[in-house]
Write a protein that holds these residues in place. Structure first.
Motif, PDB file in Angstrom:
ATOM      1  N   UNK A 106      25.458 -46.344 -12.044  1.00  0.00           N
ATOM      2  CA  UNK A 106      25.237 -44.928 -12.320  1.00  0.00           C
ATOM      3  C   UNK A 106      24.147 -44.472 -11.372  1.00  0.00           C
ATOM      4  N   UNK A 107      24.322 -43.379 -10.665  1.00  0.00           N
ATOM      5  CA  UNK A 107      25.508 -42.549 -10.620  1.00  0.00           C
ATOM      6  C   UNK A 107      26.633 -43.244  -9.850  1.00  0.00           C
ATOM      7  N   UNK A 108      27.856 -42.824 -10.131  1.00  0.00           N
ATOM      8  CA  UNK A 108      29.002 -43.439  -9.498  1.00  0.00           C
ATOM      9  C   UNK A 108      28.988 -43.131  -8.003  1.00  0.00           C
ATOM     10  N   UNK A 109      29.514 -44.058  -7.240  1.00  0.00           N
ATOM     11  CA  UNK A 109      29.628 -43.842  -5.800  1.00  0.00           C
ATOM     12  C   UNK A 109      31.097 -43.600  -5.446  1.00  0.00           C
ATOM     13  N   UNK A 110      31.435 -43.737  -4.175  1.00  0.00           N
ATOM     14  CA  UNK A 110      32.794 -43.419  -3.739  1.00  0.00           C
ATOM     15  C   UNK A 110      33.832 -44.491  -4.085  1.00  0.00           C
ATOM     16  N   UNK A 111      33.444 -45.520  -4.836  1.00  0.00           N
ATOM     17  CA  UNK A 111      34.416 -46.527  -5.279  1.00  0.00           C
ATOM     18  C   UNK A 111      35.340 -46.002  -6.365  1.00  0.00           C
ATOM     19  N   UNK A 112      34.936 -44.941  -7.028  1.00  0.00           N
ATOM     20  CA  UNK A 112      35.734 -44.385  -8.116  1.00  0.00           C
ATOM     21  C   UNK A 112      36.075 -42.948  -7.782  1.00  0.00           C
ATOM     22  N   UNK A 113      37.363 -42.633  -7.900  1.00  0.00           N
ATOM     23  CA  UNK A 113      37.793 -41.261  -7.634  1.00  0.00           C
ATOM     24  C   UNK A 113      38.907 -40.893  -8.611  1.00  0.00           C
ATOM     25  N   UNK A 114      39.006 -39.603  -8.927  1.00  0.00           N
ATOM     26  CA  UNK A 114      40.090 -39.176  -9.818  1.00  0.00           C
ATOM     27  C   UNK A 114      41.443 -39.503  -9.188  1.00  0.00           C
ATOM     28  N   UNK A 115      42.369 -39.906 -10.004  1.00  0.00           N
ATOM     29  CA  UNK A 115      43.724 -40.205  -9.540  1.00  0.00           C
ATOM     30  C   UNK A 115      44.528 -38.912  -9.649  1.00  0.00           C
ATOM     31  N   UNK A 116      44.864 -38.344  -8.512  1.00  0.00           N
ATOM     32  CA  UNK A 116      45.518 -37.043  -8.505  1.00  0.00           C
ATOM     33  C   UNK A 116      46.762 -37.055  -7.627  1.00  0.00           C
ATOM     34  N   UNK A 117      47.500 -36.000  -7.719  1.00  0.00           N
ATOM     35  CA  UNK A 117      48.663 -35.810  -6.863  1.00  0.00           C
ATOM     36  C   UNK A 117      49.724 -36.885  -7.070  1.00  0.00           C
ATOM     37  N   UNK A 118      50.423 -37.175  -6.001  1.00  0.00           N
ATOM     38  CA  UNK A 118      51.513 -38.147  -6.062  1.00  0.00           C
ATOM     39  C   UNK A 118      51.025 -39.538  -6.437  1.00  0.00           C
ATOM     40  N   UNK A 119      49.787 -39.884  -6.081  1.00  0.00           N
ATOM     41  CA  UNK A 119      49.261 -41.215  -6.391  1.00  0.00           C
ATOM     42  C   UNK A 119      49.234 -41.465  -7.902  1.00  0.00           C
TER      43      UNK A 119
END
Length: 125
Positions: A106-119
């Motif tokens: 914490x805080x989160x870094x760029x290893x975690x991202x929302x899963x959006x779109x076609x993915x």
């Protein structure tokens, strides 16, 4: 990293923590429960309104986690606090599969991202 002493908690009416307001000059930067800034410096009322509008629903969404080998996997958040974030592999609600959990900073870094779109519809990353 834990939250700074000057971050101001904001809770909804039932006491649920929605995030923080970090003082920045004459205003406040809104921080969500993953430690991500949601705004630039805004006034107090705008900061409160942003946290109320954002809520905590995003914690139930699908995310992608980048593993050490560079692969991305589907995960769900299981715990979000100001000291640790935990996610688990997305098991599509199955109760008979092994659960793999990951502990993130914490805080989160760029290893975690929302899963959006076609993915979001790919079953086998």
């Amino acid at each position: 990293m834990a939250i700074a002493a000057d971050w101001i908690e904001h809770r909804r009416g039932d006491g649920e923590l929605l995030g923080w307001m970090r003082p920045d000059g004459e205003g406040f930067v809104v921080i969500d429960l993953l430690g991500r800034p949601l705004t630039d410096a805004v006034d107090w009322l705008s900061a409160e309104e942003t946290l109320e509008a954002t809520g905590i629903g995003y914690l139930a969404e699908l995310y992608e986690l980048r593993l050490d080998d560079g692969r991305w996997i589907r995960v769900r958040i299981t715990e979000a606090s100001s000291t640790v974030l935990r996610v688990k592999n997305d098991d599509f609600g199955a109760i008979d599969v092994p659960t793999v959990e990951y502990e993130l900073p914490f805080p989160i870094d760029d290893r975690l991202r929302p899963l959006t779109g076609e993915r979001a519809f790919i079953l086998d990353p």
